[in-house]
Write an enzyme that holds these catalytic residues in place. Structure first.
Site, short mmCIF file in Angstrom:
data_model
loop_
_atom_site.label_atom_id
_atom_site.label_comp_id
_atom_site.label_asym_id
_atom_site.label_seq_id
_atom_site.Cartn_x
_atom_site.Cartn_y
_atom_site.Cartn_z
N ASP A 287 0.84 -1.20 0.00
CA ASP A 287 0.00 0.00 0.00
C ASP A 287 0.88 1.26 0.00
O ASP A 287 1.86 1.33 0.76
CB ASP A 287 -0.86 -0.03 1.27
CG ASP A 287 -1.93 1.02 1.29
OD1 ASP A 287 -2.81 0.99 0.42
OD2 ASP A 287 -1.91 1.88 2.20
N GLU B 206 14.25 -15.41 -0.14
CA GLU B 206 14.56 -16.50 0.82
C GLU B 206 13.44 -17.54 0.87
O GLU B 206 13.68 -18.69 1.18
CB GLU B 206 14.61 -15.92 2.24
CG GLU B 206 15.93 -15.63 2.80
CD GLU B 206 15.74 -15.09 4.22
OE1 GLU B 206 15.07 -15.74 5.05
OE2 GLU B 206 16.25 -13.99 4.47
C1 GLC Z 1 -4.20 3.05 -0.70
C2 GLC Z 1 -5.44 2.19 -0.62
C3 GLC Z 1 -6.58 3.04 -0.20
C4 GLC Z 1 -6.28 3.61 1.17
C5 GLC Z 1 -4.97 4.37 1.15
C6 GLC Z 1 -4.48 4.65 2.53
O1 GLC Z 1 -4.28 4.00 -1.69
O2 GLC Z 1 -5.65 1.54 -1.83
O3 GLC Z 1 -7.80 2.34 -0.18
O4 GLC Z 1 -7.31 4.48 1.56
O5 GLC Z 1 -3.95 3.63 0.54
O6 GLC Z 1 -4.01 3.48 3.13
#
Ligand code: GLC
Length: 530
Positions: A208, A264
């Site tokens: 993310d 790994e």
């Molecule tokens: C990313 C995710 C989104 C979230 C953001 C903050 O963009 O896809 O859904 O709100 O990160 O974590």
């Protein structure tokens, strides 16, 4: 060729896929019960959005404990059972990793709030004194992605209790404080999280906000004078924005470290992978995330953001492939929808035209070299839903008053003729209301209709296995008037993005996104064996 290089990965938005326990919210047992559906659809892997302990302020992207399952979604034993069943069915499992920020309920942030300025507890996040008299103004001019300032001021604890004090950075919601990745404790913690889930058998991680972990060390103001796009809006000619909060060079050392950990764990089942959610400004900087010693994949958001135009499609295909080749990076990925954007049939105009275009773009995507990501519900041709204001839950709605992302997160319709359309047992209504007119869109209804979008996706995924896989990575796209043309091995792919039908070249029709005769109608794509 490793499995991921040509994989089709299906994104499961955990709250909205399938509800196993009848509380109106999707969960891990719900996913496990529907894994045969994904196998029959013909995908290779699933990516599951965060299911860890979380106050759910941003639906799991605010993690309070990275190694616990939130009771809303099940238990660690449910996660183990899901992974085991997926592997039995030949499906790989990618889980979500949220390293840019934690929840404000994470024990680290709670400790930071309780500790004084300058303490090691505060040093895991980005706490700073404010500007102006008494520090009453935020430390810099950055905005949160969800609207409003990217800083929140805290009340200091202890003897100075009750007094407004330092500010902390949150590029997203106030409840999602950004970690300070310059602090080695942070990197060590996440290596532990990676190993925890790898030991449980996952096949990879979707990372993310992968472009955000490091901020320019000075935390200087953003220069806003260059925020305008170039007049043509073209990716290549676009004026680059000044972004001291994104794409800092130090972030790549994190992925080099993770790549070693992932390597790994590679075994007879194949590689363990990382896929970057990196909203980069250019295809070249996207390629940096997937250099040979970094992550395996990066979402190619340039493809998702492209308008309905053969020329623009050709440009983004060619520029993505060229940028990756120049960096000796991994094969490309392609994606049209996810849980953060308006669903692609709606983006392409909605209604019958939007759906025809969505199917056509999908058919092109499935012919492209590399890997493709599908978002749950696109195989049903679902459109963005206009969720009534009282039912909206996206933090960006609360911060800006804009509709936000709830409209692409409506729970899936499985069967039946009225909500909840088999989403869960017991007839409980789901956490976001479903439209009343989805009876024809259920999995059950579409499974018995050869012309349905679901039947089309099943055929297209099977056709990809027969005709496209193993054709190498070569692909040059061109636009002839408003028709996109590309070749993959023996397959010629055409997409008519114009207004009128065009003559179809000689060849055997392998699959088409809609009805075709001796002409290719507008808003239609076809694979021909020529
Ligand atoms: C990313 C995710 C989104 C979230 C953001 C903050 O963009 O896809 O859904 O709100 O990160 O974590």
């Amino acid at each position: 060729m490793s499995w991921w290089q040509e994989a089709v990965v299906y994104q499961v938005y955990v709250r909205s896929f399938a509800d196993g326990d009848g509380d109106g919210v999707g969960d891990l047992p719900g996913i496990t019960s529907r894994l045969p559906y994904l196998r029959d659809l013909g995908v290779d892997a699933l990516w599951i959005t965060p299911f860890y302990s979380s106050p759910q302020k941003d639906h799991g992207y605010d993690v309070a404990d990275y190694t616990e399952v939130d009771p809303l979604f099940g238990t660690l034993a449910d996660a183990d059972a899901l992974i085991a069943r997926a592997h039995e069915l030949g499906l790989r499992v990618i889980v979500d990793l949220v390293p840019n920020h934690t929840s404000d309920q994470h024990e680290w942030f709670q400790a930071a709030l309780a500790a004084p300025p300058g303490s090691p507890e505060r040093a895991r996040y980005l706490f700073r004194d404010g500007k102006g008299r008494g520090g009453s103004k935020p430390p810099n001019n950055w905005d949160s992605i969800f609207g409003g300032p990217a800083w929140t001021r805290i009340t200091e604890p202890g003897s100075s209790g009750g007094k407004p004090g330092q500010w902390y950075l949150h590029l997203f919601d106030t409840s999602q404080p950004d970690l300070d990745w310059r602090n080695p404790e942070v990197g060590d913690m996440f290596e532990g999280v990676l190993r925890f889930w790898l030991d449980r058998g996952v096949d990879g991680f979707r990372v993310d906000v992968a472009h955000g972990l490091f901020k320019e060390e000075s935390l200087r103001d953003q220069n806003r004078s260059d925020l305008a796009e170039s007049p043509t809006g073209s990716m290549v000619e676009r004026v680059l924005r000044d972004e001291p909060m994104w794409e800092q060079p130090e972030v790549h050392d994190v992925y080099r470290r993770w790549r070693k950990v992932l390597d790994e764990y590679g075994d007879a089942r194949g590689d363990r992978i990382g896929v970057a959610e990196a909203w980069t400004q250019t295809p070249e900087s996207m390629a940096d995330f997937v250099r040979p010693d970094e992550l395996h994949q990066a979402f190619n958001f340039g493809w998702l953001a492209t308008h309905w135009s053969a020329r623009d499609f050709a440009d983004v295909i060619n520029s993505s492939i060229a940028a990756l080749a120049t960096a000796h990076a991994s094969p490309p990925t392609w994606v049209l929808s996810n849980h953060d954007v308006v669903r692609h049939p709606t983006r392409y105009g909605g209604g019958a035209v939007g759906l025809a275009r969505a199917r056509a773009a999908t058919l092109v995507m499935l012919a492209l070299p590399g890997s493709a990501y599908l978002y749950q519900g696109e195989e049903l041709g679902i459109e963005q839903v206009d969720v009534p204001p009282e039912a909206r839950q996206d933090p960006s709605w609360f911060r800006t008053g804009e509709p936000g992302r709830d409209g692409c997160r409506v729970p899936l319709p499985w069967d039946g003729t009225a909500p909840p359309y088999g989403f869960g047992p017991g007839g409980t209504q789901p956490w976001i209301p479903q439209p009343d007119d989805w009876a024809d869109l259920t999995v059950a209804a579409q499974s018995v209709d050869e012309t349905s979008t679901l039947a089309f996706y099943r055929r297209a995924l099977a056709a990809r296995n027969t005709w496209v896989r193993g054709n190498g990575m070569a692909c040059v796209a061109e636009a002839k008037r408003n028709v996109l043309v590309l070749r993959r091995g023996e397959v010629t792919v055409l997409l008519n993005a114009g207004q009128r039908s065009v003559a179809m070249p000689e060849g055997e029709v392998l699959i088409s996104s809609g009805p075709v005769g001796d002409r290719l109608p507008a808003n239609t794509a076809v694979w021909l064996r020529t």
